[in-house]
Structure formats: structure tokens, C-alpha cells
Scaffold this motif. Structure first.
Motif, PDB file in Angstrom:
ATOM      1  N   PHE A  85      49.000  93.400  53.987  1.00 23.35           N
ATOM      2  CA  PHE A  85      49.958  92.471  54.578  1.00 23.35           C
ATOM      3  C   PHE A  85      50.923  93.171  55.532  1.00 23.35           C
ATOM      4  N   GLY A  86      51.222  94.450  55.263  1.00 21.73           N
ATOM      5  CA  GLY A  86      52.078  95.188  56.181  1.00 21.73           C
ATOM      6  C   GLY A  86      51.429  95.300  57.553  1.00 21.73           C
ATOM      7  N   HIS A  87      50.136  95.637  57.577  1.00 18.67           N
ATOM      8  CA  HIS A  87      49.405  95.693  58.852  1.00 18.67           C
ATOM      9  C   HIS A  87      49.386  94.313  59.511  1.00 18.67           C
ATOM     10  N   LEU A  88      49.122  93.275  58.699  1.00 19.10           N
ATOM     11  CA  LEU A  88      49.097  91.920  59.230  1.00 19.10           C
ATOM     12  C   LEU A  88      50.454  91.523  59.789  1.00 19.10           C
ATOM     13  N   GLY A  89      51.512  91.869  59.062  1.00 17.03           N
ATOM     14  CA  GLY A  89      52.859  91.500  59.505  1.00 17.03           C
ATOM     15  C   GLY A  89      53.272  92.176  60.789  1.00 17.03           C
ATOM     16  N   ASP A  90      52.879  93.458  60.969  1.00 18.91           N
ATOM     17  CA  ASP A  90      53.239  94.184  62.186  1.00 18.91           C
ATOM     18  C   ASP A  90      52.328  93.870  63.363  1.00 18.91           C
ATOM     19  N   ARG A  91      51.094  93.431  63.069  1.00 16.40           N
ATOM     20  CA  ARG A  91      50.143  93.163  64.142  1.00 16.40           C
ATOM     21  C   ARG A  91      50.070  91.683  64.514  1.00 16.40           C
ATOM     22  N   VAL A  92      49.962  90.811  63.518  1.00 18.39           N
ATOM     23  CA  VAL A  92      49.775  89.378  63.776  1.00 18.39           C
ATOM     24  C   VAL A  92      51.087  88.609  63.706  1.00 18.39           C
ATOM     25  N   GLY A  93      52.004  89.058  62.843  1.00 17.21           N
ATOM     26  CA  GLY A  93      53.284  88.381  62.763  1.00 17.21           C
ATOM     27  C   GLY A  93      53.825  88.327  61.351  1.00 17.21           C
ATOM     28  N   ARG A  94      55.163  88.353  61.260  1.00 16.38           N
ATOM     29  CA  ARG A  94      55.821  88.255  59.948  1.00 16.38           C
ATOM     30  C   ARG A  94      55.458  86.927  59.278  1.00 16.38           C
ATOM     31  N   LYS A  95      55.480  85.864  60.057  1.00 11.95           N
ATOM     32  CA  LYS A  95      55.223  84.518  59.518  1.00 11.95           C
ATOM     33  C   LYS A  95      53.816  84.403  58.948  1.00 11.95           C
ATOM     34  N   SER A  96      52.824  84.865  59.665  1.00 17.83           N
ATOM     35  CA  SER A  96      51.437  84.746  59.216  1.00 17.83           C
ATOM     36  C   SER A  96      51.215  85.448  57.877  1.00 17.83           C
ATOM     37  N   ALA A  97      51.792  86.642  57.728  1.00 20.45           N
ATOM     38  CA  ALA A  97      51.645  87.378  56.474  1.00 20.45           C
ATOM     39  C   ALA A  97      52.252  86.603  55.313  1.00 20.45           C
ATOM     40  N   LEU A  98      53.396  85.972  55.528  1.00 20.33           N
ATOM     41  CA  LEU A  98      54.067  85.240  54.458  1.00 20.33           C
ATOM     42  C   LEU A  98      53.323  83.956  54.094  1.00 20.33           C
ATOM     43  N   VAL A  99      52.669  83.327  55.062  1.00 20.02           N
ATOM     44  CA  VAL A  99      51.880  82.122  54.759  1.00 20.02           C
ATOM     45  C   VAL A  99      50.696  82.463  53.858  1.00 20.02           C
ATOM     46  N   VAL A 100      49.953  83.507  54.207  1.00 24.25           N
ATOM     47  CA  VAL A 100      48.783  83.899  53.412  1.00 24.25           C
ATOM     48  C   VAL A 100      49.189  84.297  52.004  1.00 24.25           C
ATOM     49  N   SER A 101      50.286  85.029  51.874  1.00 25.16           N
ATOM     50  CA  SER A 101      50.713  85.472  50.545  1.00 25.16           C
ATOM     51  C   SER A 101      51.096  84.285  49.660  1.00 25.16           C
ATOM     52  N   ALA A 102      51.665  83.238  50.249  1.00 23.60           N
ATOM     53  CA  ALA A 102      52.020  82.046  49.475  1.00 23.60           C
ATOM     54  C   ALA A 102      50.774  81.363  48.921  1.00 23.60           C
ATOM     55  N   VAL A 103      49.714  81.315  49.721  1.00 20.76           N
ATOM     56  CA  VAL A 103      48.452  80.716  49.256  1.00 20.76           C
ATOM     57  C   VAL A 103      47.917  81.474  48.042  1.00 20.76           C
ATOM     58  N   LEU A 104      47.898  82.798  48.110  1.00 22.39           N
ATOM     59  CA  LEU A 104      47.364  83.591  47.017  1.00 22.39           C
ATOM     60  C   LEU A 104      48.237  83.510  45.766  1.00 22.39           C
ATOM     61  N   MET A 105      49.550  83.440  45.949  1.00 23.16           N
ATOM     62  CA  MET A 105      50.436  83.286  44.792  1.00 23.16           C
ATOM     63  C   MET A 105      50.156  81.994  44.047  1.00 23.16           C
ATOM     64  N   ALA A 106      49.952  80.915  44.793  1.00 26.83           N
ATOM     65  CA  ALA A 106      49.679  79.624  44.170  1.00 26.83           C
ATOM     66  C   ALA A 106      48.387  79.676  43.355  1.00 26.83           C
ATOM     67  N   ILE A 107      47.354  80.303  43.908  1.00 26.11           N
ATOM     68  CA  ILE A 107      46.073  80.421  43.204  1.00 26.11           C
ATOM     69  C   ILE A 107      46.235  81.245  41.932  1.00 26.11           C
ATOM     70  N   ALA A 108      46.975  82.357  42.014  1.00 22.01           N
ATOM     71  CA  ALA A 108      47.133  83.246  40.865  1.00 22.01           C
ATOM     72  C   ALA A 108      47.854  82.559  39.715  1.00 22.01           C
ATOM     73  N   MET A 109      48.948  81.859  40.010  1.00 23.26           N
ATOM     74  CA  MET A 109      49.705  81.224  38.929  1.00 23.26           C
ATOM     75  C   MET A 109      48.959  80.044  38.331  1.00 23.26           C
ATOM     76  N   LEU A 110      48.254  79.296  39.167  1.00 20.11           N
ATOM     77  CA  LEU A 110      47.458  78.185  38.643  1.00 20.11           C
ATOM     78  C   LEU A 110      46.341  78.724  37.752  1.00 20.11           C
ATOM     79  N   GLY A 111      45.752  79.856  38.144  1.00 22.89           N
ATOM     80  CA  GLY A 111      44.691  80.451  37.343  1.00 22.89           C
ATOM     81  C   GLY A 111      45.163  80.833  35.955  1.00 22.89           C
ATOM     82  N   ILE A 112      46.352  81.422  35.859  1.00 19.95           N
ATOM     83  CA  ILE A 112      46.899  81.776  34.545  1.00 19.95           C
ATOM     84  C   ILE A 112      47.186  80.523  33.731  1.00 19.95           C
ATOM     85  N   ALA A 113      47.679  79.483  34.391  1.00 20.60           N
ATOM     86  CA  ALA A 113      48.044  78.255  33.690  1.00 20.60           C
ATOM     87  C   ALA A 113      46.856  77.588  33.009  1.00 20.60           C
TER      88      ALA A 113
END
Length: 456
Positions: A85-113
Motif C-alpha cells: 500500500f505504501g508503493h500504491l499510495g506514493d505512485r497511484v495516490g493516497r486516496k486509492s490506497a485507502l479505498v482498497v484497504s477499506a474493502v479488505l478490512m470489511a472482508i476480514a471482519m465479516l469473515g471472522i463474524a
């Protein structure tokens, strides 16, 4: 003209365009809210660790250590996520990195639930827990660092400490939401219901919060720093492909990475032992019920939220180093006595101990939120900071509750966690004060300055 001309690019908050200023403030609010989700995610696991132990690993004498080890495993994937994500944030954008990370967080917490328990599928329950905790750790490799970068690059020169402290304060909001939700369910549900399905509600709530962040983050506007980097790359295309931001950080800014690691080491130890670990510690040493220990954790989180912005303001007014020096003294002199109060057995004394422990922990996080990204230039800030911060979080954040429990078990000293935290503060704090650069109040263009872009 230089892309980093201090006279032309001195203050992101000095825009004369009302619409642009409105968008900038909205983006900062969305970014700051993101730490609520991240710290809810990681905090809730440790707050219900005793329940997860029985549900996923059976009722053995070493099960709690195993559960805390799974929690720590999630942190081990943070540096890997940070590199991606650091490479993504510096190359593609801060916003893009944060959007992708939110998607993965949602999947991870739902999986545990929705993960079946040990009684249903045996050892595979623990395997599934490890997988989703690792996915969660990978996803948040972008979160706190990305949000601190975004807020620091979006704030006015004399208000970066206050603005970045939003990230620290909202991390406490996430912790409060976690411990408050846990305490509410523990108080209203029977122990059987809480163990059976109540804890799943807590992870479903986290998944919903992460999912909510996806459309909000898509509306964020990129920072001036990243826009200048894009403009520079258009003028010098070779800059974009010759070296990765991560390599630039290691080759050109090793001191900044080290300082980020040192500052974040203390922040991680203090947060996870002074706030998040408090309920588990009280249950272990004082035989307090789960609902009572979570209530003390709630008090600690509330205190942290209230005082965090004041430390951000203090760092803007008096400087980052001076504020950190005062906080170091408070850590060293009070951590062991405060832990002694937690094990006193008197509820009133324990409340005071929990509240007092939260103050220096919250203060350090508030100052670090601006000071760490200020150590880097704009070219590789996301990448370099993500590595320094997340490696420290692995070693001194996710592992701290595990180390604290193991130290108590092996030595028989109930104050072992406090002694461990104090030693880390001394060992990491002194070189921090010597090596860190103090950029409080400096124009963002001066903080961002990179020799490779000066002639653009």
C-alpha cells in the motif's frame, strides 16, 4: 519554477477557492474517521480474547496465549501490507490506497463474524481465524499511516499537530466503540449468549463500518503533495519508473525510517498496554468479571479521546520534541505505580489507575501523528512511514499483550507489563529526541522538499 517553491506552495489551508477549501475539509474529516474502523477492528479482538479462546481453541491452560498469538499474527502482516500500500499510495495516490484497504478490512471482519467454532469444525476454526486476522493485518498496513499522511499534507502549517491528532483521537474512538459495545453486550446478554453469538455482533458492526468507508473515501480529494508529485513526474517521466518509493526511502531517508520506528515503538507499547490490554490484565490479576474490566477499559478510552487534541495543540505551540520529552518523563515516573493501582482490588483505585495510564499513551500518539510523517519528504513519505510505523507496531504493538502475559506467567510478577513498557520507553525515547527533525510550523513545501524535484 520549482514544484516545491515555498512561496508558492506554503500552506494547503490558504486556498482562496471556497469550493476547494470545502472539499479539502470534507476529505480530512473522512480520512480522520477511518482510524475509528481500523482501531475498532484490532481492539475488539483483544477485548473479547477470553471468549475467542474458548470458542476457537478449546479450554486449555495455554489457550489464552494461543489466542493472543493469533492477534499478534495479524500484526506480522502489517509490514507486508505497508510495502504494497505504501508503493500504491506514493505512485497511484493516497486516496486509492485507502479505498482498497477499506474493502479488505470489511472482508476480514465479516469473515471472522461468520467463522464456525472449534466445536463445529475443530482445528480449522483456528486456521480460519489466523487467515482473517492476517488479511486484516495486511489491509491496515495502509490505514493509520495513510491517514496520518493525508491529514498532515492537508492541514495548515501551524495546525498539523492538531489536525493529525484527529487520527490519534479517532483511534481512541474506535477503541471506545469496541470496548463500549463489548461492555454493553456483556452487561445485557447472558454469558452463554455472549459466548454463543454476542461476540459475532461486534465483528459484524466492524464490517459494516469498513464497508461504509468505501464510498466515502472515493469522494476524497488528493493532497497537494501528491498532486505536485504527479506534476513533477509529467515533466520528468523518468522519475516515475527509475526507482520505487520504497527504495528511495531506504536509500535516501534511512534516518527518517529509524525515527519513525522509534517513535512508533513507544506509541505501540503505550497504546496496547496502557489502554487496550487493561481489561485482560485486570481479569488476570484481580479476578474481575468481563463486564467490569471492559467498563474500566471504556473509562481509559474516554479519557484518551478527551485529552488527545490538547496534546496536538501543545505540539504545534511548543514543538514536537519538547512535548515528547515531557511525556517521556510522565511514562517513566508513573507507569509502574499506575499498574499497581489496577491490581489493588479496589474498584475506585482501579478506575483512577486506568484513567491515568491512558493520558501519556494518548499524548504520545497525538504528537506522533504529525511528527512521524514530518520526518519524510513527499516523494516516499507513504512508503517510508508505512515501513517504520508498521514494523514497530508488529514488534511492540501486537506482540506486547502476548509478551506481557508470558512475562507474568514466567516470572510471577504482576507488574511485569509495566516494567516492560518502561524499559521500551527509555531505550527508544532517548535516541528519538536526539535524531528526530523538528518541523512543527514549517511550510509543507519545506517539509516535502526533495532534491530530485527541485529543478522541475
Amino acid at each position: 519554477m520549482s514544484e516545491f517553491d515555498p512561496q508558492a506552495q506554503s500552506d494547503p489551508a490558504a486556498s482562496s477557492n471556497p469550493q476547494r477549501e470545502k472539499g479539502r475539509r470534507r476529505s480530512m474529516l473522512v480520512a480522520a474517521f477511518g482510524t475509528v474502523v481500523e482501531w475498532y477492528d484490532f481492539s475488539i479482538f483483544f477485548y473479547v480474547a477470553t471468549i475467542l479462546t474458548t470458542e476457537f481453541f478449546g479450554d486449555r491452560t495455554d489457550s489464552l496465549l494461543l489466542t493472543l498469538g493469533v492477534g499478534a499474527a495479524g500484526f506480522l502482516f502489517r509490514p507486508l501490507g505497508a510495502m504494497v500500500f505504501g508503493h500504491l499510495g506514493d505512485r497511484v495516490g493516497r486516496k486509492s490506497a485507502l479505498v482498497v484497504s477499506a474493502v479488505l478490512m470489511a472482508i476480514a471482519m465479516l469473515g471472522i463474524a461468520i467463522m464456525p467454532t472449534y466445536d463445529a469444525i475443530g482445528i480449522w476454526a483456528g486456521v480460519g481465524m489466523v487467515f482473517f486476522r492476517c488479511l486484516s493485518g495486511f489491509s491496515v498496513g495502509a490505514e493509520y499511516t495513510g491517514i496520518m499522511v493525508f491529514l498532515m499534507e492537508s492541514a495548515g502549517s501551524n495546525r498539523r499537530g492538531l489536525a493529525a491528532s484527529w487520527a490519534a483521537a479517532n483511534s481512541e474512538v474506535g477503541a471506545l466503540l469496541a470496548v463500549g459495545s463489548g461492555a454493553f453486550l456483556a452487561a445485557t446478554l447472558s454469558p452463554e449468549a455472549m459466548s454463543s453469538w454476542g461476540w459475532r455482533v461486534l465483528f459484524v458492526l466492524g464490517a459494516l463500518l469498513a464497508a461504509l468507508m468505501i464510498p466515502l473515501r472515493r469522494m476524497m480529494e488528493e493532497t497537494d503533495t501528491f498532486k505536485r508529485l504527479q506534476q513533477a513526474e509529467k515533466s520528468k517521466p523518468a522519475l516515475k519508473h527509475s526507482r520505487s518509493p520504497l527504495l528511495i526511502a531506504f536509500l535516501q531517508q534511512p534516518r527518517a525510517i529509524l525515527v519513525a520506528f522509534l517513535i512508533s515503538s513507544i506509541g505501540s507499547v503505550s497504546y496496547f498496554l496502557n489502554i487496550t490490554y487493561v481489561p485482560t490484565y485486570i481479569e488476570e490479576v484481580s479476578d474481575v468479571k468481563n463486564s467490569g474490566s471492559l467498563a474500566l477499559g471504556t473509562i481509559a478510552a474516554v479519557v484518551a479521546i478527551v485529552i488527545t487534541p490538547f496534546f496536538g495543540i501543545a505540539s504545534d505551540r511548543f514543538g514536537r520534541k519538547k512535548t515528547l520529552a515531557v511525556l517521556m518523563a510522565v511514562f517513566i515516573l508513573t507507569t509502574i505505580p499506575a499498574y499497581a493501582l489496577l491490581g489493588d482490588g479496589n474498584s475506585g483505585v482501579a478506575v483512577f489507575g486506568a484513567a491515568f495510564l491512558a493520558v501519556p499513551a494518548a499524548g504520545w500518539s497525538a504528537v506522533a501523528a504529525a511528527m512521524v510523517p514530518e520526518q519524510f519528504t513527499g516523494t516516499s513519505r507513504f512508503s517510508g512511514m508505512a515501513i517504520g510505523y508498521n514494523v514497530a507496531t508488529v514488534l511492540f504493538g501486537g506482540l506486547s499483550p502476548l509478551i506481557a502475559t508470558a512475562l507474568m506467567s514466567s516470572t510471577g510478577l504482576t507488574l511485569a507489563p509495566a516494567i516492560y513498557a518502561t524499559v521500551i520507553v527509555v531505550v527508544a525515547g532517548i535516541p528519538t529526541l536526539i535524531l528526530a527533525r523538528n518541523m512543527a510550523g514549517r511550510p509543507l513545501a519545506e517539509v516535502d522538499h526533495d532534491k530530485d524535484l527541485v529543478s522541475v
